[in-house]
Motif scaffolding. Structure first.
Motif, PDB file in Angstrom:
ATOM      1  N   LEU A   1      -0.208   1.944  14.964  1.00 17.01           N
ATOM      2  CA  LEU A   1      -0.273   2.695  13.714  1.00 17.01           C
ATOM      3  C   LEU A   1       0.979   2.429  12.874  1.00 17.01           C
ATOM      4  N   PRO A   2       0.858   2.473  11.555  1.00 15.93           N
ATOM      5  CA  PRO A   2       2.034   2.222  10.711  1.00 15.93           C
ATOM      6  C   PRO A   2       3.096   3.298  10.918  1.00 15.93           C
ATOM      7  N   PRO A   3       4.366   2.937  10.853  1.00 22.11           N
ATOM      8  CA  PRO A   3       5.421   3.946  11.003  1.00 22.11           C
ATOM      9  C   PRO A   3       5.397   4.949   9.857  1.00 22.11           C
ATOM     10  N   SER A   4       5.959   6.108  10.112  1.00 21.85           N
ATOM     11  CA  SER A   4       5.943   7.174   9.101  1.00 21.85           C
ATOM     12  C   SER A   4       6.731   6.790   7.858  1.00 21.85           C
ATOM     13  N   THR A   5       7.789   6.017   8.033  1.00 13.87           N
ATOM     14  CA  THR A   5       8.592   5.575   6.891  1.00 13.87           C
ATOM     15  C   THR A   5       8.527   4.062   6.776  1.00 13.87           C
ATOM     16  N   ALA A   6       8.674   3.584   5.576  1.00 12.62           N
ATOM     17  CA  ALA A   6       8.567   2.149   5.327  1.00 12.62           C
ATOM     18  C   ALA A   6       9.741   1.407   5.948  1.00 12.62           C
ATOM     19  N   PRO A   7       9.477   0.269   6.587  1.00 11.77           N
ATOM     20  CA  PRO A   7      10.595  -0.548   7.079  1.00 11.77           C
ATOM     21  C   PRO A   7      11.402  -1.067   5.899  1.00 11.77           C
ATOM     22  N   HIS A   8      12.700  -1.104   6.048  1.00 11.51           N
ATOM     23  CA  HIS A   8      13.532  -1.572   4.944  1.00 11.51           C
ATOM     24  C   HIS A   8      14.812  -2.187   5.476  1.00 11.51           C
ATOM     25  N   GLU A   9      15.372  -3.075   4.658  1.00 14.25           N
ATOM     26  CA  GLU A   9      16.664  -3.662   4.973  1.00 14.25           C
ATOM     27  C   GLU A   9      17.750  -2.845   4.291  1.00 14.25           C
TER      28      GLU A   9
ATOM     29  N   ARG B   1      -1.930   8.315  11.647  1.00 17.71           N
ATOM     30  CA  ARG B   1      -3.347   7.944  11.590  1.00 17.71           C
ATOM     31  C   ARG B   1      -3.843   8.016  10.147  1.00 17.71           C
ATOM     32  N   GLN B   2      -3.412   9.025   9.425  1.00 16.19           N
ATOM     33  CA  GLN B   2      -3.798   9.150   8.022  1.00 16.19           C
ATOM     34  C   GLN B   2      -3.151   8.051   7.169  1.00 16.19           C
ATOM     35  N   LEU B   3      -1.915   7.683   7.522  1.00 12.73           N
ATOM     36  CA  LEU B   3      -1.289   6.553   6.824  1.00 12.73           C
ATOM     37  C   LEU B   3      -2.095   5.275   7.043  1.00 12.73           C
ATOM     38  N   ALA B   4      -2.603   5.098   8.268  1.00 14.24           N
ATOM     39  CA  ALA B   4      -3.453   3.939   8.540  1.00 14.24           C
ATOM     40  C   ALA B   4      -4.701   3.964   7.667  1.00 14.24           C
ATOM     41  N   ALA B   5      -5.238   5.168   7.437  1.00 12.06           N
ATOM     42  CA  ALA B   5      -6.417   5.284   6.566  1.00 12.06           C
ATOM     43  C   ALA B   5      -6.078   4.884   5.133  1.00 12.06           C
ATOM     44  N   VAL B   6      -4.909   5.321   4.654  1.00  7.26           N
ATOM     45  CA  VAL B   6      -4.476   4.904   3.318  1.00  7.26           C
ATOM     46  C   VAL B   6      -4.392   3.378   3.256  1.00  7.26           C
ATOM     47  N   ARG B   7      -3.784   2.787   4.266  1.00  5.76           N
ATOM     48  CA  ARG B   7      -3.624   1.332   4.277  1.00  5.76           C
ATOM     49  C   ARG B   7      -4.972   0.625   4.262  1.00  5.76           C
TER      50      ARG B   7
ATOM     51  N   TRP C   1       0.822  -1.214   0.000  1.00  3.26           N
ATOM     52  CA  TRP C   1       0.000   0.000   0.000  1.00  3.26           C
ATOM     53  C   TRP C   1       0.855   1.264   0.000  1.00  3.26           C
ATOM     54  N   ARG C   2       2.110   1.158   0.378  1.00  2.00           N
ATOM     55  CA  ARG C   2       2.977   2.340   0.397  1.00  2.00           C
ATOM     56  C   ARG C   2       3.365   2.791  -1.012  1.00  2.00           C
ATOM     57  N   ARG C   3       3.009   2.023  -2.020  1.00  2.00           N
ATOM     58  CA  ARG C   3       3.254   2.448  -3.403  1.00  2.00           C
ATOM     59  C   ARG C   3       2.112   3.307  -3.948  1.00  2.00           C
ATOM     60  N   THR C   4       1.149   3.644  -3.107  1.00  2.00           N
ATOM     61  CA  THR C   4       0.044   4.503  -3.517  1.00  2.00           C
ATOM     62  C   THR C   4       0.577   5.844  -4.019  1.00  2.00           C
ATOM     63  N   SER C   5       0.122   6.269  -5.187  1.00  2.00           N
ATOM     64  CA  SER C   5       0.571   7.543  -5.745  1.00  2.00           C
ATOM     65  C   SER C   5       0.238   8.685  -4.791  1.00  2.00           C
ATOM     66  N   GLN C   6       1.159   9.640  -4.693  1.00  2.00           N
ATOM     67  CA  GLN C   6       1.006  10.847  -3.875  1.00  2.00           C
ATOM     68  C   GLN C   6       0.968  10.560  -2.373  1.00  2.00           C
ATOM     69  N   LEU C   7       1.479   9.395  -1.978  1.00  2.00           N
ATOM     70  CA  LEU C   7       1.518   9.082  -0.555  1.00  2.00           C
ATOM     71  C   LEU C   7       2.379  10.088   0.215  1.00  2.00           C
ATOM     72  N   HIS C   8       3.306  10.739  -0.471  1.00  2.00           N
ATOM     73  CA  HIS C   8       4.173  11.707   0.204  1.00  2.00           C
ATOM     74  C   HIS C   8       3.407  12.856   0.841  1.00  2.00           C
ATOM     75  N   LYS C   9       2.171  13.079   0.404  1.00  2.00           N
ATOM     76  CA  LYS C   9       1.352  14.147   0.988  1.00  2.00           C
ATOM     77  C   LYS C   9       0.845  13.785   2.379  1.00  2.00           C
ATOM     78  N   VAL C  10       0.873  12.498   2.692  1.00  2.00           N
ATOM     79  CA  VAL C  10       0.310  12.022   3.957  1.00  2.00           C
ATOM     80  C   VAL C  10       1.410  11.994   5.013  1.00  2.00           C
ATOM     81  N   ARG C  11       1.258  12.797   6.043  1.00  2.00           N
ATOM     82  CA  ARG C  11       2.311  12.947   7.056  1.00  2.00           C
ATOM     83  C   ARG C  11       1.986  12.234   8.367  1.00  2.00           C
ATOM     84  N   ARG C  12       0.731  12.245   8.767  1.00  2.00           N
ATOM     85  CA  ARG C  12       0.360  11.707  10.081  1.00  2.00           C
ATOM     86  C   ARG C  12       0.151  10.195  10.001  1.00  2.00           C
TER      87      ARG C  12
END
Length: 417
Positions: free
Chosen positions: A310-318, A231-237, A218-229
């Motif tokens: 709630l999902p973290p602000s940045t995507a987990p990555h290796e 709780r709002q990231l959870a809504a996107v998810r 879901w983090r590949r959603t276009s314009q996700l960079h506009k979402v900062r909070r």
């Protein structure tokens, strides 16, 4: 170095309008499939393979038409919906070189129906390594063979049944001269001293394991960079997951259920009721009540998630952090990366191929972040090999990255005013 083959500008390409042996009937039953398998098993030389998907129309990336051409067998058009098990055909072609344009796009859907190559020639990748600026099938066919392919049906809904004759003709022509293109590119790569490089790349594609499922797609959603909070990231998810379930159930492309823009707008607005959601751009009065209820339920789920979950602000990555953070976290690593990137870019230009084909950018980042304890050409080469670089890449890139690391200089801090 030899320049890439090109048709002189004053020479107009010849339109390719009809398959040489005419348009074959589509294979839609076991009897016709058995005849096709026998014909292609008896053919000679490489086999051209292509697949048409319904991207943007259907859920997933399954094949809705498969095209093949081989000397002695002609062209075949196979309906993989009517004939979903093509493992017999795959086995009949097991010892044959497959010629595919942009193989990484088509091989997954071919594997789904039982077709996997053991030997491959990818004409798109060959074009990149040979230094062609435009590597789509149309431009490549035109520049190398002097033939033009019509591409007006490239984005149609291939799940349509029956498939219109003009679409089938277009599909048949896509494999009509693929083997001839392969032969010309092989000669060009050989003249440039790059044929061995290309063969290593093709073998790597064949041997590559099935990719692991993407983390947080879901983090590949276009314009996700506009979402900062968060709780709002959870809504996107939650909206993305609801859309994905609906799209899968209906077998339609997720974008036809709800656009990415609508998901982001709803997450930013977090409307409290259906009328408020209808006022959000991307929803509107044409969305029926049942759909509105589904989207409102997704938003409500996002509201009820405990803060700690709630999902973290940045995507987990290796691996290493994003390069933009390197200067602050590790200025020396940032200097190594800057020098390595510049060295790779210069080397790629010398060899007339894209830097990302000379060496995967992620490998450059990883070896720059965690270099060998003792930096020299051999240790950097070993590190790149361990990370998955092919031998030809290691031989070319190892020494220049090692030099870049040795000569890396951390910029002096700006003077305080």
């Amino acid at each position: 170095m030899t320049d890439a083959v090109a048709i002189p500008e004053e020479t107009a390409p010849v339109p390719l309008l009809e398959p040489r042996e005419g348009l074959p009937p589509v294979v839609v039953d076991e009897t016709a499939l058995a005849e096709t398998i026998a014909a292609f098993a008896a053919g000679t030389g490489p086999v051209a393979v292509d697949a048409e998907r319904a991207s943007g129309y259907r859920y997933g990336q399954r094949a809705y038409l498969i095209q093949l051409r081989r000397a002695g067998a002609g062209t075949a058009l196979i309906d993989p919906i009517a004939c979903p098990d093509l493992s017999g055909l795959g086995e009949a072609l097991a010892d044959t070189e497959w010629v595919v344009h942009a193989a990484t796009q088509d091989l997954p859907c071919l594997a789904e129906v039982g077709m996997k190559p053991r030997e491959l020639f990818d004409t798109e990748l060959a074009g990149r390594i040979a230094g062609f600026p435009r590597v789509g099938l149309g431009p490549m066919t035109e520049n190398v063979l002097g033939l033009s392919l019509a591409k007006e049906h490239s984005a149609v809904d291939w799940s349509t049944r029956p498939l219109p004759e003009p679409w089938l003709r277009y599909a048949a022509l896509d494999v009509e001269v693929l083997v001839e293109l392969r032969d010309a590119l092989e000669q060009e790569l050989d003249a440039q001293g790059k044929l061995g490089w290309a063969k290593e790349e093709f073998a790597s594609i064949v041997a590559a394991p099935k990719p692991a499922p993407r983390t947080d797609p879901w983090r590949r959603t276009s314009q996700l960079h506009k979402v900062r909070r968060r709780r709002q990231l959870a809504a996107v998810r939650e909206l993305w997951l609801a859309r994905d379930r609906i799209a899968r159930d209906r077998d339609v492309s997720p974008g036809r259920v709800l656009s990415d823009v609508a998901i982001v707008n709803a997450a930013l607005a977090m409307p409290l009721n259906a009328p408020a959601l209808q006022a959000v751009q991307g929803f509107g009065p044409r969305v029926n009540r049942r759909q509105l209820d589904q989207w409102m339920a997704a938003l409500q789920r996002a509201r009820e998630i405990p803060e700690a979950e709630l999902p973290p602000s940045t995507a987990p990555h290796e691996g290493p952090p994003p390069p933009r953070a390197w200067a602050e976290k590790d200025p020396i690593a940032a200097a190594r990366l800057s020098g390595a990137r510049a060295a790779v870019s210069e080397l790629a230009e010398q060899h007339s191929l894209p830097a990302e084909n000379l060496i995967t950018p992620d490998l450059v980042r990883r070896v720059s972040w965690e270099p060998p304890a003792v930096v020299d050409a051999a240790s950097v080469a070993a590190a790149l090999r361990k990370l998955g670089a092919r031998q030809w890449q290691v031989d070319l890139v190892g020494p220049v990255i090692a030099d870049a690391f040795v000569n890396a200089r951390v910029p002096a801090p700006a003077p305080q005013e």
